[in-house]
Design a protein around this motif. Structure first.
Motif, PDB file in Angstrom:
ATOM      1  N   SER A 185      -1.143  -2.099   5.206  1.00 16.88           N
ATOM      2  CA  SER A 185      -1.014  -0.647   5.289  1.00 16.88           C
ATOM      3  C   SER A 185       0.019  -0.366   6.370  1.00 16.88           C
ATOM      4  O   SER A 185       0.329  -1.252   7.181  1.00 16.88           O
ATOM      5  N   GLY A 207       0.796  -1.219   0.000  1.00 16.66           N
ATOM      6  CA  GLY A 207       0.000   0.000   0.000  1.00 16.66           C
ATOM      7  C   GLY A 207       0.828   1.268   0.000  1.00 16.66           C
ATOM      8  O   GLY A 207       0.333   2.339   0.354  1.00 16.66           O
ATOM      9  N   ARG A 209       2.373   2.546  -2.766  1.00 13.83           N
ATOM     10  CA  ARG A 209       2.259   3.245  -4.054  1.00 13.83           C
ATOM     11  C   ARG A 209       0.847   3.057  -4.600  1.00 13.83           C
ATOM     12  O   ARG A 209       0.236   2.000  -4.426  1.00 13.83           O
ATOM     13  N   SER A 210       0.366   4.049  -5.338  1.00  6.71           N
ATOM     14  CA  SER A 210      -0.986   3.977  -5.883  1.00  6.71           C
ATOM     15  C   SER A 210      -1.116   2.871  -6.923  1.00  6.71           C
ATOM     16  O   SER A 210      -2.203   2.325  -7.130  1.00  6.71           O
ATOM     17  N   GLU A 211       0.009   2.504  -7.557  1.00 10.20           N
ATOM     18  CA  GLU A 211      -0.046   1.483  -8.610  1.00 10.20           C
ATOM     19  C   GLU A 211       0.023   0.060  -8.082  1.00 10.20           C
ATOM     20  O   GLU A 211      -0.198  -0.894  -8.833  1.00 10.20           O
ATOM     21  N   SER A 212       0.338  -0.095  -6.808  1.00  6.61           N
ATOM     22  CA  SER A 212       0.663  -1.432  -6.312  1.00  6.61           C
ATOM     23  C   SER A 212      -0.521  -2.392  -6.377  1.00  6.61           C
ATOM     24  O   SER A 212      -0.347  -3.583  -6.641  1.00  6.61           O
ATOM     25  N   ARG A 213      -1.736  -1.900  -6.164  1.00  7.55           N
ATOM     26  CA  ARG A 213      -2.906  -2.785  -6.226  1.00  7.55           C
ATOM     27  C   ARG A 213      -3.115  -3.318  -7.632  1.00  7.55           C
ATOM     28  O   ARG A 213      -3.364  -4.514  -7.829  1.00  7.55           O
ATOM     29  N   ASP A 214      -2.994  -2.447  -8.627  1.00 11.12           N
ATOM     30  CA  ASP A 214      -3.165  -2.890 -10.014  1.00 11.12           C
ATOM     31  C   ASP A 214      -2.074  -3.882 -10.410  1.00 11.12           C
ATOM     32  O   ASP A 214      -2.330  -4.845 -11.144  1.00 11.12           O
TER      33      ASP A 214
END
Length: 321
Positions: A73, A44, A46-51
């Motif tokens: 988190s 959690g 980086r904003s790209e990590s979930r994708d």
């Protein structure tokens, strides 16, 4: 895998998969050997990590490999004064070991390579580590965080990273590129970049890793000697406490004394790492005095008694029943 004493019958195996070349290659190779459960930790950060985690999941599931995303988190990270890297690492291992244990899996596979081993040696050298630290990563090791978690195994520890690239290319995987792995503000990244330009190139990596292997042999010999000293000085009780006869411990050579005491305290306290040498030295000096009245160290309470020194986990460190 067979070199580590692991057969297909020991499966299923849990595999930590970040989506980089090394971990994806390990997941693909391990899945050809035995049933596996792939695990991706999303810190959690980086904003790209979930994708990216979802892309890993889609790719593996299309190949028939079960996959789970473990979402963390910063509030899930252990508290303390460790670096961002160290705290994230402990949180990651806690999640991986917990997921594997919950699935009834006894073995966790990690994709550390020859280069990772060399980096670890240099990092620990810079940190002033002793023999145990410079022996770096073991090919097989107990769980790091959860006492009843899976054994950790590193099947690629003697394999150069370049040998893994063809595996993911043939599979059609485009590796995840985490910008944090290129940020020289992180110690490991800085060492990695230095090592890539070091005189000798790949040969330097092999030589550093060979040093780690030799030191690991020396550490194993020292561990056997420590076991002998602890057997003479300590009486472990089933209830989780111990009686220590400090006389044979204090009479031992300094290195044996420090390491044996560190192992005892770490075992009783349940900590992921042994106490610092400075704290160990100070407490051992206190144990040698006739007026020793008790102390605490790393969550362990020490109190003199008729049968020796009582060591037990201090109440504040005991989980509620």
């Amino acid at each position: 895998m067979q070199a580590l004493g692991l057969t297909p019958e020991d499966g299923p195996f849990a595999v930590a998969v970040s989506g980089g070349v090394d971990s994806m290659a390990l997941a693909l190779l391990a899945a050809d050997y035995a049933p596996v459960l792939a695990l991706t930790v999303d810190h959690g950060l980086r904003s790209e990590s979930r994708d990216e985690a979802l892309r890993v999941q889609t790719f593996l599931r299309r190949r028939g490999i079960p996959h789970r995303i473990l979402t963390l988190s910063p509030r899930d990270w252990p508290q303390g004064h460790g670096s961002l890297e160290a705290r994230a690492r402990l949180a990651r291992y806690a999640a991986l070991e917990g997921a594997a244990a919950a699935a009834g899996i006894r073995h966790l596979l990690l994709a550390h390579t020859l280069e990772d081993q060399a980096e670890t040696v240099l990092l620990r050298l810079l940190a002033g580590s002793g023999l145990e630290g410079l022996a770096a990563m073991a090919a097989s090791a107990p769980p790091l965080v959860l006492p009843d978690g899976p054994m950790r195994h590193r099947p690629l520890l003697a394999i150069p990273r370049a040998c893994l690239q063809p595996v993911v290319v043939r599979a059609g995987w485009e590796p995840v590129a985490d910008p944090m792995n290129r940020d020289p503000r992180f110690a490991r990244v800085a060492v990695r970049q230095w090592l890539a330009q070091a005189p000798g190139g790949r040969q330097a990596v092999r030589r550093i890793s060979t040093v780690a292997r030799k030191l690991a042999r020396a550490q194993a010999a020292l561990d056997r000697e420590i076991d002998c000293h602890l057997a003479r000085a300590v009486r472990l009780q089933e209830a989780g406490y111990a009686w220590l006869d400090s006389r044979p411990l204090l009479a031992a050579e300094e290195e044996l004394r420090l390491r044996a005491f560190a192992r005892l305290v770490q075992h009783l306290g349940g900590a992921a790492f042994a106490p610092r040498e400075k704290a160990l030295t100070r407490l051992l000096a206190m144990l040698g005095r006739a007026d020793f009245a008790g102390a605490t160290l790393a969550g362990v309470w020490l109190q003199p008694g008729k049968a020796g020194v009582l060591l037990c986990r201090e109440p504040a460190a005991v989980s509620p029943a």
